[in-house]
Design a protein around this motif. Structure first.
Motif, PDB file in Angstrom:
ATOM      1  N   UNK A   1       0.824  -1.208   0.000  1.00  0.00           N
ATOM      2  CA  UNK A   1       0.000   0.000   0.000  1.00  0.00           C
ATOM      3  C   UNK A   1       0.855   1.254   0.000  1.00  0.00           C
ATOM      4  N   UNK A   2       1.957   1.228   0.746  1.00  0.00           N
ATOM      5  CA  UNK A   2       2.798   2.416   0.879  1.00  0.00           C
ATOM      6  C   UNK A   2       3.660   2.669  -0.361  1.00  0.00           C
ATOM      7  N   UNK A   3       3.606   1.750  -1.336  1.00  0.00           N
ATOM      8  CA  UNK A   3       4.349   1.945  -2.576  1.00  0.00           C
ATOM      9  C   UNK A   3       3.446   2.341  -3.751  1.00  0.00           C
ATOM     10  N   UNK A   4       2.130   2.221  -3.562  1.00  0.00           N
ATOM     11  CA  UNK A   4       1.219   2.541  -4.656  1.00  0.00           C
ATOM     12  C   UNK A   4       0.178   3.589  -4.275  1.00  0.00           C
ATOM     13  N   UNK A   5      -0.011   3.853  -2.974  1.00  0.00           N
ATOM     14  CA  UNK A   5      -1.032   4.811  -2.550  1.00  0.00           C
ATOM     15  C   UNK A   5      -0.730   6.199  -3.097  1.00  0.00           C
ATOM     16  N   UNK A   6      -1.764   6.987  -3.280  1.00  0.00           N
ATOM     17  CA  UNK A   6      -1.631   8.324  -3.847  1.00  0.00           C
ATOM     18  C   UNK A   6      -0.968   9.242  -2.830  1.00  0.00           C
ATOM     19  N   UNK A   7       0.271   9.616  -3.111  1.00  0.00           N
ATOM     20  CA  UNK A   7       1.046  10.463  -2.214  1.00  0.00           C
ATOM     21  C   UNK A   7       1.695  11.583  -3.022  1.00  0.00           C
ATOM     22  N   UNK A   8       1.202  12.815  -2.914  1.00  0.00           N
ATOM     23  CA  UNK A   8       1.736  13.923  -3.729  1.00  0.00           C
ATOM     24  C   UNK A   8       3.228  14.161  -3.532  1.00  0.00           C
ATOM     25  N   UNK A   9       3.704  14.026  -2.302  1.00  0.00           N
ATOM     26  CA  UNK A   9       5.131  14.265  -2.045  1.00  0.00           C
ATOM     27  C   UNK A   9       5.991  13.293  -2.846  1.00  0.00           C
ATOM     28  N   UNK A  10       5.623  12.013  -2.810  1.00  0.00           N
ATOM     29  CA  UNK A  10       6.386  11.007  -3.540  1.00  0.00           C
ATOM     30  C   UNK A  10       6.266  11.195  -5.053  1.00  0.00           C
ATOM     31  N   UNK A  11       5.101  11.611  -5.504  1.00  0.00           N
ATOM     32  CA  UNK A  11       4.909  11.839  -6.939  1.00  0.00           C
ATOM     33  C   UNK A  11       5.807  12.969  -7.427  1.00  0.00           C
ATOM     34  N   UNK A  12       5.864  14.047  -6.661  1.00  0.00           N
ATOM     35  CA  UNK A  12       6.713  15.190  -7.034  1.00  0.00           C
ATOM     36  C   UNK A  12       8.193  14.850  -6.957  1.00  0.00           C
ATOM     37  N   UNK A  13       8.518  13.734  -6.300  1.00  0.00           N
ATOM     38  CA  UNK A  13       9.921  13.297  -6.213  1.00  0.00           C
ATOM     39  C   UNK A  13      10.188  12.086  -7.100  1.00  0.00           C
ATOM     40  N   UNK A  14       9.387  11.925  -8.145  1.00  0.00           N
ATOM     41  CA  UNK A  14       9.709  10.938  -9.170  1.00  0.00           C
ATOM     42  C   UNK A  14       8.837   9.701  -9.218  1.00  0.00           C
ATOM     43  N   UNK A  15       8.057   9.416  -8.193  1.00  0.00           N
ATOM     44  CA  UNK A  15       7.257   8.184  -8.180  1.00  0.00           C
ATOM     45  C   UNK A  15       5.905   8.442  -8.864  1.00  0.00           C
TER      46      UNK A  15
END
Length: 271
Positions: free
Chosen positions: A42-56
Motif C-alpha cells: 500500500x505504501x508503494x502505490x497509494x496516492x502520495x503527492x510528495x512522492x509523486x513530485x519526487x519521481x514516483x
C-alpha cells in the motif's frame, strides 16, 4: 445532460467497454499483492503527492489497484458487489457516461490530494480509492434506492439506508475534520455532485412553470364547477372535457346510459 451528450457524440467511440470488469480485476490484483506483502504494498502505490513530485509518478495510477478495505474472507463478495454496481450503472447510463464518471472521480481524487498537500506540506498524505468507491455507491443508491442487499449474506438492507449512513458519516467527518479533510471530501466526490445536479430537472421549479401550473389548476377548478349536459358512462368524459366529443344513448342498455363516440360501439351492454 447536454454537456455529456455533446462529449458522447464526439468521443463516445473511445469509451472502454466492460470497464466494471477491469476495475474489479485491478482490485483483485491489489488483493493478491496485499496478501503477498502483508499490506506493505500500500505504501508503494497509494496516492502520495510528495512522492509523486519526487519521481514516483506511477502512484498517479497505482492507487487504483487498492481494493476496498475488506478482510480476505469477504473480499470476493465485495468485488462481486462492486462489479454488480458498475454493470448496473452501465446499463442505465451507457459505457461512455460510466467512463466519464470514473474518470472525473479519479482526476478529482488526484486533485484533492495535491490541494491538501499544498495546504499542509508537512503532512504525509496517503489516499486510495475510498471516495471513488463511495461516489460510485452513492450514484447506484440514487438510481436504485429500493434495491436490497444482504449484509454479510444475512441481514437485508435497502441500499438507500446504507447510502444515508455513508452520507451522515461524511457530514460528520466534514464537520469535525479540518480544512484539508473538507477539501478532500468535496473534491473527491466531485463526480457524484456533478452528475447528480446536472441530471436534475429544474424546469419544474422555474417561475414560468409554476405560473403555468397555477393557471391550469385555476382553469380546471372553474371548468369543474360548470354544469355538464352529457357524460359517458364508461370513461366519464363530458362535453366540457372535449367539445368535439359526440354523445349517444344506447338502445340496447337497460336504462338511460349515455356514451361518447369512443365507447358507443365498444361498451358492455347493461342488462
Amino acid at each position: 445532460m447536454n454537456w455529456l451528450d455533446k462529449l458522447e457524440r464526439k468521443f463516445g467511440r473511445y469509451a472502454i467497454r466492460n470497464l466494471p470488469l477491469y476495475i474489479v480485476m485491478l482490485y483483485a490484483i491489489g488483493a493478491v499483492l496485499n496478501i503477498l506483502t502483508k499490506g506493505s504494498y500500500y505504501y508503494y502505490v497509494a496516492l502520495n503527492p510528495y512522492m509523486i513530485l519526487h519521481g514516483q509518478v506511477w502512484r498517479l495510477l497505482g492507487f487504483l489497484i487498492v481494493p476496498p478495505n475488506a478482510s480476505l474472507i469477504f473480499i470476493i463478495f465485495v468485488l462481486m458487489f462492486y462489479y454488480s454496481i458498475g454493470e448496473s450503472l452501465v446499463q442505465v447510463w451507457g459505457a461512455f457516461r460510466f467512463n466519464m464518471y470514473i474518470l472525473i472521480g479519479v482526476l478529482a481524487t488526484i486533485v484533492a490530494s495535491f490541494i491538501v498537500y499544498f495546504i499542509y506540506p508537512s503532512t504525509m498524505i496517503f489516499m486510495d480509492t475510498f471516495y471513488l468507491n463511495l461516489s460510485m455507491f452513492l450514484a447506484y443508491a440514487t438510481i436504485f434506492p429500493e434495491m436490497r442487499v444482504y449484509l454479510y449474506g444475512i441481514l437485508p438492507l435497502k441500499v438507500k439506508w446504507m447510502a444515508w449512513f455513508d452520507v451522515a458519516l461524511l457530514v460528520w467527518q466534514f464537520v469535525v475534520g479540518g480544512l484539508g479533510a473538507r477539501i478532500a471530501i468535496v473534491v473527491s466526490l466531485l463526480n457524484f455532485l456533478l452528475f447528480y445536479f446536472s441530471s436534475r430537472n429544474y424546469k419544474k421549479v422555474s417561475p414560468k412553470e409554476i405560473h403555468r401550473k397555477r393557471a391550469y389548476r385555476k382553469a380546471s377548478s372553474v371548468a369543474s364547477n360548470k354544469p355538464y349536459r352529457h357524460k359517458c358512462a364508461v370513461c366519464g368524459k363530458t362535453e366540457l372535457d372535449d367539445p368535439n366529443l359526440e354523445f349517444r344513448y344506447c338502445s340496447k342498455c337497460n336504462g338511460n346510459y349515455e356514451y361518447c363516440n369512443e365507447h358507443l360501439f365498444t361498451h358492455t351492454h347493461v342488462k
